[in-house]
Design an enzyme around this catalytic site. Structure first.
Site, PDB file in Angstrom:
ATOM      1  N   LYS A  20       0.825  -1.218   0.000  1.00 45.90           N
ATOM      2  CA  LYS A  20       0.000   0.000   0.000  1.00 45.90           C
ATOM      3  C   LYS A  20       0.859   1.269   0.000  1.00 45.90           C
ATOM      4  CE  LYS A  20      -3.831  -2.280   2.418  1.00 45.90           C
ATOM      5  NZ  LYS A  20      -3.120  -3.542   2.796  1.00 45.90           N
ATOM      6  N   LEU A  21       1.715   1.396  -0.978  1.00 46.90           N
ATOM      7  CA  LEU A  21       2.608   2.550  -1.039  1.00 46.90           C
ATOM      8  C   LEU A  21       1.814   3.850  -1.139  1.00 46.90           C
ATOM      9  CD1 LEU A  21       5.411   1.388  -3.502  1.00 46.90           C
ATOM     10  CD2 LEU A  21       5.201   0.980  -1.044  1.00 46.90           C
TER      11      LEU A  21
END
Length: 233
Positions: free
Chosen positions: A65-66
């Protein structure tokens, strides 16, 4: 999409050590071909284990989940692309999605944008300062993802049918929060059974605790695969 029912099951290795993950993968055997590695395992040697799984012919989904400034996301995505993973998640903010698409260019890595976490409901969004409801925010982010060249979305199965109408057939929908009938919901608020998720338009189902905490993980995985196969026919 030319996938088998087994290809569509992604087992979440939300475990605290590589040793525990290896034991789980061994117990699942050929029942599972696709695994998800998130923060818990990722920060405990999970990246090296991802390379091992890929070398053994498994597919790997890096659920990181950058979300950061564009340059950081782009360079991070470039590094992850070199691992040979199949999927990488980013949060569905336009700058973040744009940077991730740039970072994976030239590789086989597919970027999945997370619309709204399945542990969130309308009240959680309001508390966080959002004026939109879950369904509205998910739809907005889905439209942006298509425009920016994202490969797929991570969404609740509850939104899969409505989002499929927005994104069309080419965008993959990956749905966590999957719970076989009778399984505990845990901390998830927007959940669905495997068969209903497939009927709603999901391409991939992410299943964690109902398999990883089962007395017989292989049998639990096989049961989910059978349910997927029945729903897809």
């Amino acid at each position: 999409m030319g996938m088998t029912a087994r290809d569509r099951l992604i087992v979440a290795l939300d475990l605290s050590s590589v040793e525990a993950a290896r034991a789980l993968v061994t117990r699942c055997g050929d029942a599972v071909s696709f695994y998800k590695i998130g923060y818990q395992l990722g920060f405990a040697g999970g990246l090296s284990f991802a390379r091992t799984l890929i070398g053994e012919g498994k597919q790997v989904f890096l659920d990181f989940k950058l979300h950061d400034i564009g340059n950081t996301v782009e360079k991070g995505t470039q590094s992850i692309a070199r691992l040979g993973a199949t999927f990488l998640t980013v949060h569905a903010y336009p700058q973040t999605m744009t940077a991730a698409v740039a970072g994976k260019r030239g590789s086989s890595l597919k970027i999945l944008a997370v619309t709204v976490l399945t542990s969130y409901d309308d009240n959680d969004l309001a508390t966080a300062g959002y004026r939109l409801k879950v369904a509205e925010l998910a739809a907005t982010r889905a439209r942006q993802a298509v425009e920016l060249g994202i490969d797929g979305l991570v969404c609740s199965a509850e939104e899969a049918a409505s989002l499929r109408k927005i994104v069309g057939p080419a965008i993959a929908l990956v749905t966590p929060g999957i719970r076989p009938a009778g399984a505990a919901t845990g901390d998830q608020k927007r959940i669905m059974t495997p068969s209903k998720a497939i009927a709603a338009g999901a391409d991939y189902l992410v299943v964690g605790r109902p398999i990883t905490e089962a007395a017989d993980p292989k049998a639990a995985a096989e049961a989910v695969v059978a349910e997927i196969a029945g729903a897809a026919n």
